[in-house]
Design a protein around this motif. Structure first.
Motif, PDB file in Angstrom:
ATOM      1  N   GLU A   9       0.808  -1.216   0.000  1.00 38.35           N
ATOM      2  CA  GLU A   9       0.000   0.000   0.000  1.00 38.35           C
ATOM      3  C   GLU A   9       0.841   1.267   0.000  1.00 38.35           C
ATOM      4  OE1 GLU A   9      -2.617  -0.283   3.316  1.00 38.35           O
ATOM      5  OE2 GLU A   9      -3.743  -1.932   2.426  1.00 38.35           O
ATOM      6  N   HIS A  10       2.071   1.104   0.461  1.00 45.98           N
ATOM      7  CA  HIS A  10       2.859   2.308   0.664  1.00 45.98           C
ATOM      8  C   HIS A  10       4.275   2.055   0.190  1.00 45.98           C
ATOM      9  CE1 HIS A  10       3.421   5.893   3.566  1.00 45.98           C
ATOM     10  NE2 HIS A  10       4.475   5.814   2.786  1.00 45.98           N
ATOM     11  N   LEU A  11       4.724   2.807  -0.807  1.00 46.15           N
ATOM     12  CA  LEU A  11       6.082   2.630  -1.316  1.00 46.15           C
ATOM     13  C   LEU A  11       6.814   3.961  -1.297  1.00 46.15           C
ATOM     14  CD1 LEU A  11       8.256   0.855  -2.675  1.00 46.15           C
ATOM     15  CD2 LEU A  11       7.270   1.460  -4.868  1.00 46.15           C
ATOM     16  N   HIS A  12       7.985   3.956  -0.689  1.00 49.59           N
ATOM     17  CA  HIS A  12       8.767   5.184  -0.581  1.00 49.59           C
ATOM     18  C   HIS A  12      10.205   4.842  -0.883  1.00 49.59           C
ATOM     19  CE1 HIS A  12       9.714   9.038   1.878  1.00 49.59           C
ATOM     20  NE2 HIS A  12      10.835   8.614   1.355  1.00 49.59           N
ATOM     21  N   VAL A  13      10.714   5.364  -1.991  1.00 45.54           N
ATOM     22  CA  VAL A  13      12.100   5.105  -2.362  1.00 45.54           C
ATOM     23  C   VAL A  13      12.807   6.445  -2.487  1.00 45.54           C
ATOM     24  CG1 VAL A  13      13.637   4.155  -4.104  1.00 45.54           C
ATOM     25  CG2 VAL A  13      11.495   3.003  -3.603  1.00 45.54           C
ATOM     26  N   LEU A  22       2.670   6.792  -2.800  1.00 47.41           N
ATOM     27  CA  LEU A  22       3.913   6.577  -3.535  1.00 47.41           C
ATOM     28  C   LEU A  22       4.819   7.779  -3.366  1.00 47.41           C
ATOM     29  CD1 LEU A  22       5.600   4.974  -5.635  1.00 47.41           C
ATOM     30  CD2 LEU A  22       4.329   6.165  -7.420  1.00 47.41           C
ATOM     31  N   THR A  23       6.059   7.520  -2.972  1.00 48.16           N
ATOM     32  CA  THR A  23       7.051   8.593  -2.887  1.00 48.16           C
ATOM     33  C   THR A  23       8.292   8.144  -3.630  1.00 48.16           C
ATOM     34  OG1 THR A  23       6.276   9.262  -0.694  1.00 48.16           O
ATOM     35  CG2 THR A  23       8.446  10.015  -1.351  1.00 48.16           C
ATOM     36  N   LEU A  24       8.712   8.926  -4.601  1.00 47.02           N
ATOM     37  CA  LEU A  24       9.930   8.611  -5.344  1.00 47.02           C
ATOM     38  C   LEU A  24      10.807   9.844  -5.365  1.00 47.02           C
ATOM     39  CD1 LEU A  24       8.367   6.750  -8.427  1.00 47.02           C
ATOM     40  CD2 LEU A  24       9.570   5.723  -6.510  1.00 47.02           C
ATOM     41  N   ASN A  25      11.970   9.725  -4.763  1.00 40.88           N
ATOM     42  CA  ASN A  25      12.893  10.863  -4.716  1.00 40.88           C
ATOM     43  C   ASN A  25      14.228  10.493  -5.335  1.00 40.88           C
ATOM     44  OD1 ASN A  25      10.862  11.976  -3.180  1.00 40.88           O
ATOM     45  ND2 ASN A  25      11.905  11.705  -1.237  1.00 40.88           N
ATOM     46  N   SER A  28      12.777  15.659  -7.362  1.00 44.59           N
ATOM     47  CA  SER A  28      14.052  15.675  -8.080  1.00 44.59           C
ATOM     48  C   SER A  28      14.297  14.431  -8.905  1.00 44.59           C
ATOM     49  CB  SER A  28      15.207  15.870  -7.087  1.00 44.59           C
ATOM     50  OG  SER A  28      15.033  17.083  -6.411  1.00 44.59           O
ATOM     51  N   ASN A  29      13.251  13.910  -9.527  1.00 44.57           N
ATOM     52  CA  ASN A  29      13.428  12.741 -10.380  1.00 44.57           C
ATOM     53  C   ASN A  29      13.701  13.169 -11.808  1.00 44.57           C
ATOM     54  OD1 ASN A  29      12.613  11.013  -8.208  1.00 44.57           O
ATOM     55  ND2 ASN A  29      10.500  11.557  -8.671  1.00 44.57           N
ATOM     56  N   ILE A  30      14.097  12.175 -12.622  1.00 41.01           N
ATOM     57  CA  ILE A  30      14.226  12.409 -14.062  1.00 41.01           C
ATOM     58  C   ILE A  30      13.148  11.590 -14.750  1.00 41.01           C
ATOM     59  CG2 ILE A  30      15.679  12.057 -16.083  1.00 41.01           C
ATOM     60  CD1 ILE A  30      18.044  12.390 -14.421  1.00 41.01           C
ATOM     61  N   VAL A  74       8.505  18.162  -6.665  1.00 41.48           N
ATOM     62  CA  VAL A  74       9.657  19.044  -6.625  1.00 41.48           C
ATOM     63  C   VAL A  74      10.485  18.680  -7.851  1.00 41.48           C
ATOM     64  CG1 VAL A  74      11.726  19.712  -5.377  1.00 41.48           C
ATOM     65  CG2 VAL A  74       9.653  19.113  -4.122  1.00 41.48           C
ATOM     66  N   ARG A  75      10.657  19.633  -8.734  1.00 46.13           N
ATOM     67  CA  ARG A  75      11.318  19.278  -9.992  1.00 46.13           C
ATOM     68  C   ARG A  75      12.736  19.799 -10.031  1.00 46.13           C
ATOM     69  NH1 ARG A  75       7.717  21.523 -14.318  1.00 46.13           N
ATOM     70  NH2 ARG A  75       9.589  21.081 -15.516  1.00 46.13           N
ATOM     71  N   ARG A  76      13.514  19.184 -10.904  1.00 47.82           N
ATOM     72  CA  ARG A  76      14.828  19.718 -11.179  1.00 47.82           C
ATOM     73  C   ARG A  76      14.801  20.220 -12.609  1.00 47.82           C
ATOM     74  NH1 ARG A  76      19.088  15.511 -10.220  1.00 47.82           N
ATOM     75  NH2 ARG A  76      20.202  16.611 -11.861  1.00 47.82           N
ATOM     76  N   PRO A  77      15.549  21.255 -12.921  1.00 47.04           N
ATOM     77  CA  PRO A  77      15.406  21.877 -14.238  1.00 47.04           C
ATOM     78  C   PRO A  77      15.768  20.954 -15.401  1.00 47.04           C
ATOM     79  CG  PRO A  77      17.088  22.993 -12.918  1.00 47.04           C
ATOM     80  CD  PRO A  77      16.473  21.977 -12.052  1.00 47.04           C
TER      81      PRO A  77
END
Lengths: 453, 203
Positions: free
Chosen positions: A128-132, A158-161, A183-185, A208-211
């Motif tokens: 149910e909960h995924l955080h990487v 879902l958290t993907l960093n 800050s993902n691609i 949160v984005r990276r340029p």
């Protein structure tokens, strides 16, 4: 005699401060499922520690359907990998029963990549909960997330960093409610858009984005979304991506979320922000740099959010609004928090004209130079001061006293319905003196309470 | 002939079915358009009382809404259980405390978001006071909340117990809960070695 002595000794040994008055071991008598419930409230490290309490507790921690671990909690990356492999491998069934997997991984270039096999294993109809989270990692080292992630049907959060979301064809996340991406691609704009719009019950999205993430125009199309927060962060030092040098000219954010209630832009650097179907918007935070340059874009943007009840704006946003005054009418707005540079205070009364039903105002008068400025005269009295404004709070941490007094007296003198005026002072100012001066002012509202803190 | 017989049949059938007919009448007048199965709900009063019987003979009468905080009881009501509900696994003392919790948590939240936040804060403060009980009571509450299937109470009680384990050494935890260490020194050493990192206070 000996018997009674040893009994007493035993009792003394068992008695402790706080909890176990009876001395009976009630916790170990609970069934496995309930001990598991209790251990769920602890971190994985603390649960593992319970293995040494007694034989009963030896393997109880393995029953918990949650694995929440940072690689920094183990002496090195390899120990981290072997622990997780052994934890996930444990169990009589071959399938994973994990409800929650949270991993904060710091690894070097040479370390083996294991996240793919772990996610593949746990992405079953139970997760149910995924955080990487890879912490700060350079672009080349970003790990690509496996496809099993996008079709995990029971996933709620879902958290993907700091990972790479590769190319995927289909997304099936029918229960996903919250998603946080930092800050993902991404493979390209379309894949990020697909990820967001394919989640039918997604309520909360935080990006949160990276340029340099391969997304210039971000379309947030979502039927169920109620809360959206966006900002642009930075990259890893090794990537040599500096926001100041980056060209955001083609960047845009297009939001179409009819149920959206809460919107936050916190340093969102796209010069084009378009919001459609903004009828449900209730609260908007425009923090940091708003980065809108074109007047037409600005007017359209503020018109699209003019139905909100609550707004919080940074001083940069206030400066932007100054350039397009008079602003659209925000007829529903009752709470406003705004940071204003001392030089722009003169525009404050006209600015407040756009909020005819304002009830509560929090002003952050930011000026860290402490230089004596020309006296500010506030004379124009907008509608809200005459009819609705009941509460004013002046947060003025670095501001000079004359300016504070002018603003405070402006409200005290003109706000007919004012019930409470709160003035925050710095350590250097004399509270009693300021309060005396304020109370000496003519007050328009007879029931006004003045508080100095 | 058929037409003439109808009134008699009608009267006969009315007499035969009259108790149910009365219930139907009441339900139509009080609960329009409500497709409720089970006659136990077709009463005029909106706050129906449920009676709970404990293992030690004590009896409690509470509002249905309060009783329904327990999924076990709610299911029993749904499947038509009408009379007093026997709870063999719960004593009177524990049930009293459970009912106190359920009563407080039946409160509805206000319409606006600010009300929600304030109400949630107040509830959290109440919970913190509520759970200040001795060890025996907490464990009885855990077992009762589990048996009665009351999610919020189970969460609250488990979290409270977990707080006594958090940030404590195993020796301290053993002392707090009265857990007897039945490992031999070699066994204990082996367990510690298996996950050395977990026992390292510096990590």
């Amino acid at each position: 005699m000996e018997e009674s002595f040893s009994k007493e000794k035993g009792k003394c040994g068992q008695r402790s401060a706080g909890f176990s008055s009876a001395g009976e071991d009630m916790i170990s008598k609970l069934p496995d499922s309930l001990i598991s419930q209790i251990l769920l409230c602890l971190s994985t490290k603390e649960s593992v520690r319970t293995s040494v309490l007694s034989n009963r507790w030896k393997s109880l921690w393995r029953l918990i359907p949650v694995l929440d671990l940072a690689s920094s909690e183990l002496p090195d990356y390899n120990a981290f990998v072997s622990f997780i492999d052994s934890f996930l491998g444990f169990g009589r069934e071959d399938k994973s029963c994990l409800h929650k997997l949270k991993l904060v991984i710091h690894k070097c270039e040479n370390d083996q990549s294991c996240v793919t096999r772990w996610i593949d294993f746990v992405a079953t109809p139970k997760l149910e909960h995924l955080h990487v989270d890879f912490g700060l990692v350079s672009r080349e080292c970003m790990e690509v997330m496996p496809l099993s992630l996008y079709v995990c049907e029971t996933l709620l959060h879902l958290t993907l960093n700091w990972v790479s979301l590769g190319w995927f064809k289909s997304v099936s996340l029918p229960r996903l409610k919250t998603m946080r991406l930092e800050s993902n691609i991404y493979a390209n704009e379309a894949s990020l858009q697909l990820l967001i719009s394919s989640c039918p019950v997604l309520e909360d999205l935080n990006i949160v984005r990276r340029p340099d993430d391969n997304v210039k125009v971000l379309r947030v199309h979502s039927q169920a979304l109620t809360s959206l927060s966006m900002r642009v962060g930075g990259g890893h030092d090794d990537d040599e991506v500096y926001i100041e040098d980056f060209d955001f000219e083609d960047f845009a954010v297009l939001i179409d979320a009819p149920r959206l209630k809460y919107l936050t832009f916190d340093y969102e650097l796209s010069p084009s922000k378009v919001i459609s179907n903004s009828g449900s918007l209730t609260k908007v935070n425009l923090l940091g740099c708003l980065c809108l340059w074109d007047d037409l874009v600005k007017r359209k943007f503020f018109t699209s959010i003019s139905g909100v009840k609550d707004m919080n704006i940074s001083y940069d946003t206030f400066e932007i609004i100054k350039t397009i005054m008079p602003l659209a009418q925000f007829c529903n707005l009752s709470c406003l928090e705004a940071a204003v540079l001392p030089d722009s205070l003169g525009s404050l009364p006209r600015f407040l004209e756009s909020f005819p039903n304002l009830k509560s105002l929090i002003l952050d008068l930011c000026d860290c130079t402490l230089t004596l400025r020309e006296e500010i005269r506030l004379s124009f009295v907008p509608q809200c001061l005459l009819s609705s404004l009941g509460f004013v709070e002046l947060k003025t941490s670095c501001c000079g006293t004359p300016t504070k007094m002018e603003v405070a007296s402006y409200f005290a003198k003109n706000a007919v319905m004012l019930k409470k005026l709160v003035l925050h002072l710095s350590m250097l100012e004399e509270k009693s003196v300021v309060l005396r001066d304020l109370l000496a002012l003519p007050r328009r509202s007879s029931t006004c309470q003045i508080i100095v803190c | 002939a058929f037409v003439e017989n109808i009134p008699e049949i009608y009267i006969l059938s009315l007499l035969f079915f009259s108790p149910h007919f009365l219930y139907l009448l009441i339900s139509v007048s009080v609960l329009t358009m409500d497709p409720i199965p089970g006659l136990s709900k077709l009463t005029v009063s909106s706050s129906k009382k449920i009676v709970l019987n404990c293992s030690d003979g004590k009896s409690f009468e509470i509002d249905e809404a309060v009783a329904r905080k327990s999924k076990l009881i709610a299911d029993m009501i749904e499947s038509g259980c009408d009379g007093p509900i026997p709870l063999q696994n719960v004593t009177g003392k524990t049930l009293e405390k459970v009912i106190e919790y359920c009563k407080r948590h039946v409160v509805e939240f206000g319409p606006s978001d600010e009300d929600d936040e304030e109400a949630a804060e107040k509830l959290a403060i109440w919970d913190a006071e509520f759970i200040k009980v001795d060890e025996e009571t907490i464990f009885h509450l855990i077992l009762a909340a589990n048996y009665l299937n009351i999610e919020g109470l189970l969460s609250l009680t488990c979290k409270t117990v977990a707080d006594y384990i958090k940030d404590k050494t195993p020796e301290e935890v053993r002392q707090i809960f009265g857990i007897e260490n039945d490992y031999t020194p070699e066994e204990e050493e082996a367990v510690r070695k298996e996950n050395v990192w977990a026992f390292d206070p510096n990590q």
